[in-house]
Design a protein around this motif. Structure first.
Motif, short mmCIF file in Angstrom:
data_model
loop_
_atom_site.label_atom_id
_atom_site.label_comp_id
_atom_site.label_asym_id
_atom_site.label_seq_id
_atom_site.Cartn_x
_atom_site.Cartn_y
_atom_site.Cartn_z
N GLY A 283 0.79 -1.22 0.00
CA GLY A 283 0.00 0.00 0.00
C GLY A 283 0.82 1.27 0.00
N ALA A 284 2.07 1.21 0.43
CA ALA A 284 2.89 2.43 0.55
C ALA A 284 3.13 3.07 -0.81
CB ALA A 284 4.21 2.10 1.24
N GLN A 285 3.56 2.27 -1.78
CA GLN A 285 3.86 2.82 -3.11
C GLN A 285 2.60 3.34 -3.80
OE1 GLN A 285 6.69 0.44 -5.53
NE2 GLN A 285 6.70 -0.93 -3.77
N GLY A 286 1.50 2.60 -3.65
CA GLY A 286 0.24 3.05 -4.24
C GLY A 286 -0.26 4.33 -3.61
N LEU A 287 -0.11 4.44 -2.28
CA LEU A 287 -0.56 5.65 -1.59
C LEU A 287 0.28 6.85 -2.04
CD1 LEU A 287 -2.73 6.20 0.65
CD2 LEU A 287 -0.83 6.38 2.24
N LYS A 288 1.57 6.63 -2.30
CA LYS A 288 2.42 7.72 -2.79
C LYS A 288 1.93 8.21 -4.15
CE LYS A 288 6.20 10.31 -2.55
NZ LYS A 288 6.19 11.02 -3.84
N LEU A 289 1.53 7.30 -5.03
CA LEU A 289 0.98 7.71 -6.31
C LEU A 289 -0.27 8.56 -6.13
CD1 LEU A 289 1.20 4.60 -8.68
CD2 LEU A 289 2.49 6.73 -8.82
N LEU A 290 -1.12 8.14 -5.20
CA LEU A 290 -2.35 8.88 -4.97
C LEU A 290 -2.07 10.26 -4.38
CD1 LEU A 290 -4.66 6.01 -3.66
CD2 LEU A 290 -4.71 7.10 -5.90
N ARG A 291 -1.16 10.34 -3.44
CA ARG A 291 -0.83 11.65 -2.87
C ARG A 291 -0.27 12.57 -3.95
NH1 ARG A 291 3.00 13.75 2.19
NH2 ARG A 291 1.94 15.78 2.29
N ASP A 292 0.60 12.04 -4.80
CA ASP A 292 1.18 12.84 -5.88
C ASP A 292 0.09 13.32 -6.85
OD1 ASP A 292 3.67 12.49 -4.78
OD2 ASP A 292 4.29 10.94 -6.21
N ALA A 293 -1.01 12.56 -6.93
CA ALA A 293 -2.12 12.93 -7.81
C ALA A 293 -3.13 13.84 -7.13
CB ALA A 293 -2.81 11.67 -8.32
N GLY A 294 -2.82 14.26 -5.89
CA GLY A 294 -3.68 15.22 -5.22
C GLY A 294 -4.68 14.64 -4.24
N TRP A 295 -4.60 13.33 -3.98
CA TRP A 295 -5.53 12.71 -3.04
C TRP A 295 -5.21 13.12 -1.61
CZ3 TRP A 295 -8.75 7.94 -3.81
CH2 TRP A 295 -9.05 7.72 -5.16
N ARG A 296 -6.24 13.08 -0.77
CA ARG A 296 -6.07 13.23 0.69
C ARG A 296 -5.66 11.87 1.21
NH1 ARG A 296 -5.54 14.31 5.70
NH2 ARG A 296 -7.16 15.29 6.98
N THR A 297 -4.45 11.74 1.75
CA THR A 297 -3.94 10.44 2.18
C THR A 297 -3.75 10.42 3.69
OG1 THR A 297 -1.65 11.13 1.75
CG2 THR A 297 -2.81 10.02 -0.03
N ILE A 298 -4.26 9.36 4.32
CA ILE A 298 -4.30 9.24 5.78
C ILE A 298 -3.69 7.89 6.18
CG2 ILE A 298 -5.80 9.12 7.81
CD1 ILE A 298 -7.85 10.77 6.19
N ALA A 299 -2.90 7.89 7.24
CA ALA A 299 -2.37 6.64 7.80
C ALA A 299 -2.74 6.55 9.27
CB ALA A 299 -0.85 6.57 7.64
N GLN A 300 -3.06 5.35 9.72
CA GLN A 300 -3.32 5.12 11.14
C GLN A 300 -2.03 5.29 11.93
OE1 GLN A 300 -5.21 1.34 11.85
NE2 GLN A 300 -5.24 1.57 14.06
N ASP A 301 -2.13 5.83 13.14
CA ASP A 301 -0.93 6.09 13.92
C ASP A 301 -0.40 4.83 14.60
OD1 ASP A 301 -2.64 5.70 16.08
OD2 ASP A 301 -2.26 7.64 17.01
N ARG A 302 0.81 4.95 15.14
CA ARG A 302 1.47 3.81 15.78
C ARG A 302 0.69 3.31 17.01
NH1 ARG A 302 6.89 2.10 16.04
NH2 ARG A 302 7.55 3.95 14.89
N LYS A 303 0.21 4.24 17.83
CA LYS A 303 -0.41 3.86 19.09
C LYS A 303 -1.64 3.01 18.90
CE LYS A 303 -2.09 5.79 23.46
NZ LYS A 303 -2.33 7.05 24.24
N THR A 304 -2.46 3.31 17.91
CA THR A 304 -3.70 2.56 17.73
C THR A 304 -3.59 1.41 16.74
OG1 THR A 304 -4.52 4.08 15.99
CG2 THR A 304 -5.07 4.61 18.30
N SER A 305 -2.42 1.24 16.11
CA SER A 305 -2.22 0.12 15.17
C SER A 305 -1.82 -1.14 15.92
CB SER A 305 -1.11 0.47 14.17
OG SER A 305 -1.49 1.51 13.31
N VAL A 306 -2.40 -2.26 15.53
CA VAL A 306 -1.96 -3.54 16.07
C VAL A 306 -0.53 -3.82 15.62
CG1 VAL A 306 -2.36 -6.04 16.04
CG2 VAL A 306 -4.29 -4.46 16.22
N VAL A 307 -0.25 -3.56 14.35
CA VAL A 307 1.11 -3.64 13.81
C VAL A 307 1.34 -2.39 12.97
CG1 VAL A 307 2.71 -4.90 12.34
CG2 VAL A 307 1.06 -6.17 13.73
N TYR A 308 2.34 -1.60 13.36
CA TYR A 308 2.62 -0.34 12.66
C TYR A 308 3.64 -0.58 11.56
CZ TYR A 308 3.43 4.70 12.13
OH TYR A 308 3.51 5.98 11.65
#
Length: 342
Positions: A283-308
């Protein structure tokens, strides 16, 4: 050598699993246990690389054992269940605690190369690659980007990718969205196709939205949550409809990267993409493409992730606009949708 522990209260099932593992080069059975309590104790003394964990057992079931192991001596856990339909809720709870995936117990008999056995070995191989941090081939190197449009041609879309801990995280987000949501949602969760219908059914009980399996040739629909439903990759076609693709060959199927890359190429306007808890880098590379295309990109934080893992990989790649705790993701999506000009 991949050290594998087997936890199962059925002597026959345990023997089938032991033989499958033992006959495979570079796999070693570290120990076996017949209930979850024994597995927790064995992990404290001799931590394996991977546990094949039964779901229903006496004394302590596999769900509670997964919770305790991931809290005290975390390692890779693959849930192995006799019935996908009967124990789907238990499997998703275990995945919420950190189990990586799930599969049916192979049929008991002498034919260890059965389809069930092959499927299990394929899962083990994928997890071995994942926890071994083997180099992964870029899926997206030559993916073209779309030209941004000045006005919206379709209702907004929220794309979500998740893995370890994902079912519970998805339930949290979807339960906070209104039934009147004027946006489509598409989800890739790392889960075997056997469990996808059960996941959709379970999530339907957690949200006022309609959750179903994405069908070939179907278009994203406002107020609907479409979940990847096969072991092929869910993608968006040039016509703006869902399609399933066998390529590229990746460790995890379906791939979040494959969905995000197809959206970067074929979705006509920038919308919202979210990467949730999970092991690895999908998902990291795909999300980078979307951000570069102007998308609003969000990631869950470390504290609330089961695996960060997946959120961290996306953040380190520069693909993330906002890092948010799980409970803040749905409000952030709604806030962004409210500001979209039509």
């Amino acid at each position: 050598m991949l050290k594998i522990a087997i936890v199962n209260d059925s002597p026959m099932a345990l023997e089938v699993l032991r033989r499958l593992v033992s006959q495979t080069p570079h796999y070693q059975v570290s120990w076996t246990a017949q209930d979850g309590a024994e597995a927790v104790a064995r992990c404290a003394a001799d931590l394996p690389d991977l546990i094949l964990m039964d779901v229903v057992m006496p004394i302590m079931d596999g769900v509670e054992a997964t919770r305790r192991i991931m809290a005290s001596t975390p390692c890779a856990i693959l849930m192995v269940t006799a019935s996908v339909n009967r124990y789907a809720a238990e499997v998703f709870t275990a995945m919420g605690y950190g189990a990586l995936d799930a599969i049916n117990t192979p049929a008991i008999g002498l034919q260890f190369a059965s389809e069930g056995g092959k499927g299990l070995l394929k899962k083990i191989s994928a997890i071995a690659t994942l926890i071994g941090k083997a180099p992964r081939r870029s899926l997206l190197r030559d993916t073209p980007r779309p030209a941004l449009v000045s006005r919206r041609s379709r209702s907004p879309l929220i794309a979500i990718g998740s893995s370890t801990g994902g079912p519970q995280a998805l339930a949290k987000i979807l339960s906070a969205l209104p039934a009147t949501l004027d946006a489509s949602i598409v989800v890739v969760q790392h889960v075997d196709e056997q469990f996808a219908p059960g996941l959709a059914h379970w999530l339907n009980d957690q949200t006022p939205l309609t959750v179903d399996i994405a069908q070939e040739g179907q278009a994203p629909s406002p107020g609907h949550v479409s979940i990847a439903g096969t072991n092929d990759h869910l993608c968006l076609s040039p016509s703006g409809k869902f399609t399933y693709c066998a390529e590229p060959q990746t460790t995890y199927r379906p791939s979040v990267d494959a969905l995000f890359a197809s959206l970067a190429q074929h979705w006509p306007q920038p919308d919202i993409a979210v990467i949730l808890t999970g092991m690895g880098q999908d998902g990291a590379q795909g999300l980078k493409l979307l951000r570069d295309a102007g998308w609003r990109t969000i990631a869950q934080d470390r504290k609330t992730s089961v695996v960060y893992g997946m959120p961290r990989a996306a953040f380190e790649l520069g693909a993330v606009e906002s890092v948010l705790p799980l409970e803040a993701i749905a409000p952030a999506c709604l806030d962004h949708l409210s500001k979209i000009p039509y």
